[in-house]
Design a protein around this motif. Structure first.
Motif, PDB file in Angstrom:
ATOM      1  N   GLN A   1      -4.624  -5.672  -7.916  1.00  0.00           N
ATOM      2  CA  GLN A   1      -4.181  -4.331  -7.555  1.00  0.00           C
ATOM      3  C   GLN A   1      -5.269  -3.331  -7.914  1.00  0.00           C
ATOM      4  O   GLN A   1      -6.029  -3.539  -8.850  1.00  0.00           O
ATOM      5  N   THR A   2      -5.319  -2.277  -7.127  1.00  0.00           N
ATOM      6  CA  THR A   2      -6.326  -1.236  -7.305  1.00  0.00           C
ATOM      7  C   THR A   2      -5.673   0.118  -7.085  1.00  0.00           C
ATOM      8  O   THR A   2      -4.791   0.268  -6.246  1.00  0.00           O
ATOM      9  N   LEU A   3      -6.145   1.077  -7.817  1.00  0.00           N
ATOM     10  CA  LEU A   3      -5.700   2.445  -7.654  1.00  0.00           C
ATOM     11  C   LEU A   3      -6.921   3.294  -7.306  1.00  0.00           C
ATOM     12  O   LEU A   3      -7.895   3.310  -8.047  1.00  0.00           O
ATOM     13  N   MET A   4      -6.885   3.953  -6.142  1.00  0.00           N
ATOM     14  CA  MET A   4      -7.959   4.852  -5.716  1.00  0.00           C
ATOM     15  C   MET A   4      -7.355   6.244  -5.607  1.00  0.00           C
ATOM     16  O   MET A   4      -6.543   6.489  -4.709  1.00  0.00           O
ATOM     17  N   ASP A   5      -7.744   7.099  -6.547  1.00  0.00           N
ATOM     18  CA  ASP A   5      -7.080   8.389  -6.712  1.00  0.00           C
ATOM     19  C   ASP A   5      -5.590   8.113  -6.907  1.00  0.00           C
ATOM     20  O   ASP A   5      -5.223   7.472  -7.867  1.00  0.00           O
ATOM     21  N   ASP A   6      -4.749   8.543  -5.996  1.00  0.00           N
ATOM     22  CA  ASP A   6      -3.309   8.277  -6.112  1.00  0.00           C
ATOM     23  C   ASP A   6      -2.826   7.240  -5.107  1.00  0.00           C
ATOM     24  O   ASP A   6      -1.630   7.115  -4.864  1.00  0.00           O
TER      25      ASP A   6
ATOM     26  N   ASP B   1       0.802   5.996  -5.269  1.00  0.00           N
ATOM     27  CA  ASP B   1       1.104   5.381  -6.555  1.00  0.00           C
ATOM     28  C   ASP B   1       2.341   6.005  -7.179  1.00  0.00           C
ATOM     29  O   ASP B   1       2.596   7.207  -7.043  1.00  0.00           O
TER      30      ASP B   1
ATOM     31  N   THR C   1      -2.970  -0.030  -3.959  1.00  0.00           N
ATOM     32  CA  THR C   1      -3.056  -1.216  -3.108  1.00  0.00           C
ATOM     33  C   THR C   1      -2.862  -2.454  -3.975  1.00  0.00           C
ATOM     34  O   THR C   1      -3.356  -2.514  -5.097  1.00  0.00           O
TER      35      THR C   1
ATOM     36  N   THR D   1       0.837  -1.198   0.000  1.00  0.00           N
ATOM     37  CA  THR D   1       0.000   0.000   0.000  1.00  0.00           C
ATOM     38  C   THR D   1       0.868   1.243   0.000  1.00  0.00           C
ATOM     39  O   THR D   1       1.974   1.239   0.539  1.00  0.00           O
TER      40      THR D   1
END
Length: 89
Positions: free
Chosen positions: A35-40, A11, A43, A8
Motif C-alpha cells: 500500500q502507498t499513500l500519495m498526498d491523500d 485516504d 492505493t 484506490t
C-alpha cells in the motif's frame, strides 16, 4: 486460484481493515499486500488465494465493490492471469 485485489481512493481510517475483513468473509487468504499513500490518495494491491475450483468472480467483485462503496474507495478483483495480461508492456 490466485487473484489481485486493487483498492484506490481518498485516504481514510479503516480501508485496510475493511478490505481485509471483506476478503476474510469470502475465505480469501491474503498472501501479499502493498500500500502507498500519495498526498491523500490511497492505493493498495493485495495478492490473495481463492479456495476451491469454482469461484464466482462476479459475486466476489460485487461483494468487494460494495465494501469499497461504504469505505469511499474503489475495490476491484481480477484473476492473476488477467491482471498480468492487462499490465504487461
Amino acid at each position: 486460484m490466485h487473484a489481485i485485489i486493487t483498492t484506490t481512493g481518498q485516504d481514510r481510517v479503516g480501508i485496510i481493515a475493511g478490505v481485509s475483513a471483506a476478503a476474510a468473509e469470502r475465505n480469501l487468504n491474503i498472501l501479499d499486500v502493498s500500500q502507498t499513500l500519495m498526498d491523500d490518495f490511497f492505493t493498495m494491491i493485495m495478492r490473495a488465494e481463492i479456495p476451491g475450483e469454482s469461484v464466482d468472480m462476479a459475486e466476489l467483485q460485487r461483494h468487494l465493490a460494495g465494501v469499497g462503496e461504504r469505505l469511499g474507495v474503489v475495490v476491484r478483483i481480477q484473476s492473476t492471469d488477467l491482471f498480468t495480461a492487462m499490465n504487461e508492456i
